[in-house]
Structure formats: structure tokens, C-alpha cells
Scaffold this motif. Structure first.
Motif, mmCIF file in Angstrom:
data_model
loop_
_atom_site.group_PDB
_atom_site.id
_atom_site.type_symbol
_atom_site.label_atom_id
_atom_site.label_comp_id
_atom_site.label_asym_id
_atom_site.label_seq_id
_atom_site.Cartn_x
_atom_site.Cartn_y
_atom_site.Cartn_z
ATOM 1 N N THR A 142 4.754 -1.010 -14.463
ATOM 2 C CA THR A 142 5.273 -2.424 -13.763
ATOM 3 C C THR A 142 4.905 -2.286 -12.398
ATOM 4 O O THR A 142 4.636 -3.454 -11.670
ATOM 5 C CB THR A 142 6.811 -2.564 -14.108
ATOM 6 N N ILE A 143 5.542 -1.160 -11.471
ATOM 7 C CA ILE A 143 5.404 -1.163 -10.047
ATOM 8 C C ILE A 143 4.058 -1.181 -9.690
ATOM 9 O O ILE A 143 3.732 -1.971 -8.604
ATOM 10 C CB ILE A 143 6.263 0.202 -9.621
ATOM 11 N N PHE A 144 3.127 -0.649 -10.278
ATOM 12 C CA PHE A 144 1.619 -0.718 -9.873
ATOM 13 C C PHE A 144 1.171 -2.252 -10.002
ATOM 14 O O PHE A 144 0.634 -2.898 -9.208
ATOM 15 C CB PHE A 144 0.833 -0.028 -10.797
ATOM 16 N N PHE A 145 1.649 -2.944 -11.064
ATOM 17 C CA PHE A 145 1.170 -4.387 -11.379
ATOM 18 C C PHE A 145 1.840 -5.209 -10.499
ATOM 19 O O PHE A 145 1.082 -6.164 -9.737
ATOM 20 C CB PHE A 145 1.654 -4.731 -12.740
ATOM 21 N N LEU A 146 3.133 -4.961 -10.230
ATOM 22 C CA LEU A 146 3.867 -5.914 -8.948
ATOM 23 C C LEU A 146 3.248 -5.508 -7.544
ATOM 24 O O LEU A 146 3.235 -6.577 -6.701
ATOM 25 C CB LEU A 146 5.240 -5.396 -9.148
ATOM 26 N N SER A 147 2.944 -4.340 -7.119
ATOM 27 C CA SER A 147 2.371 -3.968 -5.979
ATOM 28 C C SER A 147 0.941 -4.880 -5.772
ATOM 29 O O SER A 147 0.497 -5.415 -4.923
ATOM 30 C CB SER A 147 2.106 -2.631 -5.749
ATOM 31 N N GLY A 148 0.065 -4.612 -6.867
ATOM 32 C CA GLY A 148 -1.253 -5.492 -6.907
ATOM 33 C C GLY A 148 -1.088 -7.028 -6.854
ATOM 34 O O GLY A 148 -1.754 -7.538 -6.130
ATOM 35 N N LEU A 149 0.103 -7.444 -7.378
ATOM 36 C CA LEU A 149 0.400 -8.867 -7.477
ATOM 37 C C LEU A 149 0.705 -9.300 -5.922
ATOM 38 O O LEU A 149 0.276 -10.346 -5.612
ATOM 39 C CB LEU A 149 1.672 -9.054 -8.338
ATOM 40 N N MET A 150 1.343 -8.263 -5.509
ATOM 41 C CA MET A 150 1.758 -8.849 -4.085
ATOM 42 C C MET A 150 0.683 -8.907 -2.943
ATOM 43 O O MET A 150 0.401 -9.763 -2.432
ATOM 44 C CB MET A 150 2.842 -7.926 -3.448
ATOM 45 N N LEU A 151 -0.305 -7.793 -3.424
ATOM 46 C CA LEU A 151 -1.510 -7.848 -2.647
ATOM 47 C C LEU A 151 -2.386 -9.120 -2.994
ATOM 48 O O LEU A 151 -3.128 -9.775 -1.995
ATOM 49 C CB LEU A 151 -2.409 -6.540 -2.731
ATOM 50 N N GLY A 152 -2.467 -9.452 -4.312
ATOM 51 C CA GLY A 152 -3.413 -10.539 -4.531
ATOM 52 C C GLY A 152 -2.854 -12.071 -4.146
ATOM 53 O O GLY A 152 -3.884 -12.657 -3.888
ATOM 54 N N ALA A 153 -1.590 -11.942 -3.730
ATOM 55 C CA ALA A 153 -1.077 -13.409 -3.304
ATOM 56 C C ALA A 153 -1.081 -13.332 -1.689
ATOM 57 O O ALA A 153 -0.471 -14.433 -1.220
ATOM 58 C CB ALA A 153 0.406 -13.479 -3.867
ATOM 59 N N LEU A 154 -1.591 -12.524 -1.046
ATOM 60 C CA LEU A 154 -1.583 -12.243 0.391
ATOM 61 C C LEU A 154 -2.104 -13.577 1.117
ATOM 62 O O LEU A 154 -1.739 -13.918 2.202
ATOM 63 C CB LEU A 154 -2.208 -10.946 0.910
ATOM 64 N N LEU A 203 0.891 -1.135 0.080
ATOM 65 C CA LEU A 203 0.200 -0.199 -0.031
ATOM 66 C C LEU A 203 0.846 1.058 -0.111
ATOM 67 O O LEU A 203 0.576 1.992 -0.680
ATOM 68 C CB LEU A 203 -0.955 -0.068 1.236
ATOM 69 N N LYS A 204 2.079 1.251 0.655
ATOM 70 C CA LYS A 204 2.802 2.368 0.757
ATOM 71 C C LYS A 204 3.441 2.709 -0.532
ATOM 72 O O LYS A 204 3.611 3.899 -1.013
ATOM 73 C CB LYS A 204 4.051 2.171 1.819
ATOM 74 N N ILE A 205 3.947 1.531 -1.308
ATOM 75 C CA ILE A 205 4.549 1.775 -2.658
ATOM 76 C C ILE A 205 3.432 2.367 -3.751
ATOM 77 O O ILE A 205 3.535 3.368 -4.485
ATOM 78 C CB ILE A 205 5.062 0.395 -3.162
ATOM 79 N N ILE A 206 2.189 1.738 -3.341
ATOM 80 C CA ILE A 206 1.157 2.403 -4.334
ATOM 81 C C ILE A 206 0.800 3.945 -4.049
ATOM 82 O O ILE A 206 0.822 4.690 -5.258
ATOM 83 C CB ILE A 206 -0.161 1.367 -4.236
ATOM 84 N N PHE A 207 0.795 4.117 -2.727
ATOM 85 C CA PHE A 207 0.595 5.600 -2.253
ATOM 86 C C PHE A 207 1.700 6.563 -2.808
ATOM 87 O O PHE A 207 1.302 7.574 -3.310
ATOM 88 C CB PHE A 207 0.486 5.370 -0.649
ATOM 89 N N ASP A 208 2.844 5.895 -2.826
ATOM 90 C CA ASP A 208 3.990 6.973 -3.060
ATOM 91 C C ASP A 208 4.179 7.176 -4.524
ATOM 92 O O ASP A 208 4.368 8.319 -4.916
ATOM 93 C CB ASP A 208 5.357 6.289 -2.614
ATOM 94 N N PHE A 209 3.591 6.149 -5.503
ATOM 95 C CA PHE A 209 3.730 6.436 -6.905
ATOM 96 C C PHE A 209 2.320 7.025 -7.446
ATOM 97 O O PHE A 209 2.170 7.359 -8.459
ATOM 98 C CB PHE A 209 3.755 5.103 -7.349
ATOM 99 N N LYS A 210 1.362 7.309 -6.612
ATOM 100 C CA LYS A 210 0.288 8.035 -6.680
ATOM 101 C C LYS A 210 -0.654 7.596 -8.105
ATOM 102 O O LYS A 210 -0.359 8.389 -8.974
ATOM 103 C CB LYS A 210 0.498 9.570 -6.755
ATOM 104 N N PRO A 211 -1.307 6.515 -8.112
ATOM 105 C CA PRO A 211 -1.951 6.124 -9.424
ATOM 106 C C PRO A 211 -3.102 7.167 -9.482
ATOM 107 O O PRO A 211 -4.184 6.955 -8.685
ATOM 108 C CB PRO A 211 -2.381 4.755 -9.212
#
Length: 288
Positions: free
Chosen positions: A228-240, A114-122
Motif C-alpha cells: 500500500t505504501i509503495f502504491f501510494l508513493s507511486g501515486l504521489m509521484l504520478g500526480a506531480l 522518493l525517501k519513503i520508497i528508499f526507506d521501505f526498500k522495494p
């Protein structure tokens, strides 16, 4: 300062090595969370035909400059050291303290993603759709059931090739891939007992997997970095769900349900404290 930086890279490599031993979290995830993911991919991608020439002619200076040894060597020594030191410890923790161990990793991945997504501001619809796509893909991968494979050298080689590719990708655990193809316990035992032939064949497959897959990720990061960062961040959340602390017979339960079903202490208070701690760690992680 130089020694401090090398030590810090070594410790980050150790964190990657520990995570690579645990089904549900990848070394790529930790590298992304610790801010060394792009450097790692750039360094691995620099392998080419000139690398072999420099190696055969013992031209260490050019080899070091090309492969960024100042970064790569401390990280990889940390990874290898961690795997050799902690393979038995991780096995012990998974068996005896799984709830607390997975509480730590669940919270760390959750808050840091969530921090990564927040920092990159989609800000665009496209960015948010990419996050959702990554989440969906990670969740789908996490639902695949394990299969059985032989213990032949070819099978071990292919396991190394596929697993290391997953380890480079945040959200998809290489150890989980090994679990899926029936090689996790086999390789953990091989490492714990130093079965050199199995380790060597696996390592060759892993090395070739790194050379192949790092180039794909390198291209994505250099052409579509934020996406790519957005996709990877979503990927991490999806595999939780693969690191959810309260599981029984491969089913997920809420803490109180877990206690009712298993009769075992759900350690909820301790898990909550760990969750708060990982929130603090995640908040202070440098994402860019």
C-alpha cells in the motif's frame, strides 16, 4: 512533553489543512510525509455503532479511548483552524505567487516520495510493479478534465463525500477533485465567506466519506502495508504534474519556455533554492 506532543500534532494538522486547500496536494499526502498517516486511518476506522452509544450516553472516557482523541482532536483542530485561517491566503498565493508556492510543494512531494520508497526498500519485481502501477494511476487521474455540476444541496453533499475520500488518499488531492467537478471555487468562497448552509452540507458528506473510505484504507494497511505504501508513493509521484510550477492555459512548460510563451519572470533561481530546501526537508522526514 504531553503539551509538546499535542502542539506538534496540531501543527501537523494545520499542514494538512493548508494542503487540502491547494489543488494538486492532499491532506493524506502530508499525513504520510509527516508520519501520522497510519495513526490517522486507524483512529478514523475505529468509528462504529458503539461510538454513537458512547456519544449519546455521554461516556467521554470510552469515547476518547475508542477514537484516540489524544491524537485525533489536535490533528482535526489543526486542520479546521488552518482551513479557516488560510483559505483567503492560499487563494492570494495561488493567484499572485503560484510558481513559488507550487515549487515548494513539487519539491516536497518529489523528494519525500522518493525517501519513503528508499526507506521501505522495494527489492522484488512485484514491489517495483506496484510503484509503477501507483504512478500510472496518479498520472491518469491528474489528466481528467473538469466537469460542471449544479450547486444543489445533493451536489454539495456528494462533493464532500467524494472529495474527503480523495483527501485521505495520498497523491489524489481532494481540492483537485473539487476542481474536476466544478466545486473548488464554490466551496473556497463558501468557506471564506462562512456560508454556513453550504459548509454544513459539505461537512456531512465529508464525514460519511471519511467513515466509509477509512475502513478500506485501514484494511489495506493492515493486510498489505508495504504494498500500500509503495502504491501510494507511486501515486504521489504520478500526480506531480498537477503542482508543476510553470503552467499556462493548463499546459506545462520548462522554465525558459514559460518565459518565452508568457513573457513573465519564471523565478527559476528562487524556485531552485526552494527545490533544494525541500530536498533537505524530504531527506529528514521520518517515513516509518
Amino acid at each position: 512533553m504531553i503539551i509538546k506532543n499535542r502542539l506538534l500534532l496540531f501543527l501537523k494538522g494545520m499542514a494538512m489543512g493548508v494542503s487540502d486547500l491547494i489543488p494538486g496536494i492532499s491532506g493524506g499526502t502530508v499525513a504520510l510525509l509527516l508520519g501520522i498517516y497510519k495513526n490517522l486511518i486507524n483512529s478514523l476506522n475505529s468509528f462504529n455503532k458503539e461510538t454513537l452509544f458512547y456519544f449519546l450516553t455521554l461516556n467521554y472516557n470510552k469515547l476518547s479511548n475508542q477514537l484516540n482523541f489524544k491524537f485525533l482532536i489536535p490533528v482535526f483542530i489543526g486542520i479546521i483552524t488552518s482551513i479557516l485561517l488560510f483559505s483567503k491566503i492560499i487563494s492570494f498565493l495561488i493567484i499572485n505567487h503560484k510558481i513559488l508556492l507550487f515549487s515548494f510543494f513539487f519539491g516536497l512531494i518529489f523528494f519525500s516520495s522518493l525517501k519513503i520508497i528508499f526507506d521501505f526498500k522495494p527489492k522484488s519485481i512485484k514491489s517495483n510493479l506496484i510503484i509503477i502501477l501507483g504512478f500510472s494511476f496518479g498520472f491518469f487521474i491528474s489528466l481528467i478534465n473538469p466537469i460542471n455540476t449544479s450547486d444543489s444541496f445533493l451536489s454539495i453533499f456528494l462533493s464532500g463525500f467524494v472529495a474527503i475520500s480523495a483527501m485521505l488518499l495520498p497523491g489524489i488531492s481532494g481540492s483537485y477533485i473539487l476542481l474536476m467537478i466544478g466545486k473548488y471555487e464554490f466551496m473556497l468562497e463558501s468557506i471564506s465567506n462562512l456560508y454556513i448552509d453550504n459548509i454544513l452540507i459539505f461537512s456531512i458528506g465529508a464525514f460519511l466519506g471519511v467513515l466509509s473510505f477509512s475502513k478500506i484504507i485501514y484494511w489495506l494497511l493492515n493486510n498489505y502495508y508495504n504494498s500500500t505504501i509503495f502504491f501510494l508513493s507511486g501515486l504521489m509521484l504520478g500526480a506531480l504534474n498537477k503542482v508543476w510550477p510553470w503552467t499556462y492555459n493548463e499546459k506545462l512548460f520548462f522554465p525558459m519556455e514559460y518565459y518565452r510563451v508568457t513573457g513573465e519572470n519564471n523565478l527559476f533561481i528562487f524556485s531552485l533554492l526552494i527545490f533544494i530546501l525541500t530536498g533537505f526537508i524530504g531527506y529528514n522526514i521520518k517515513s516509518k
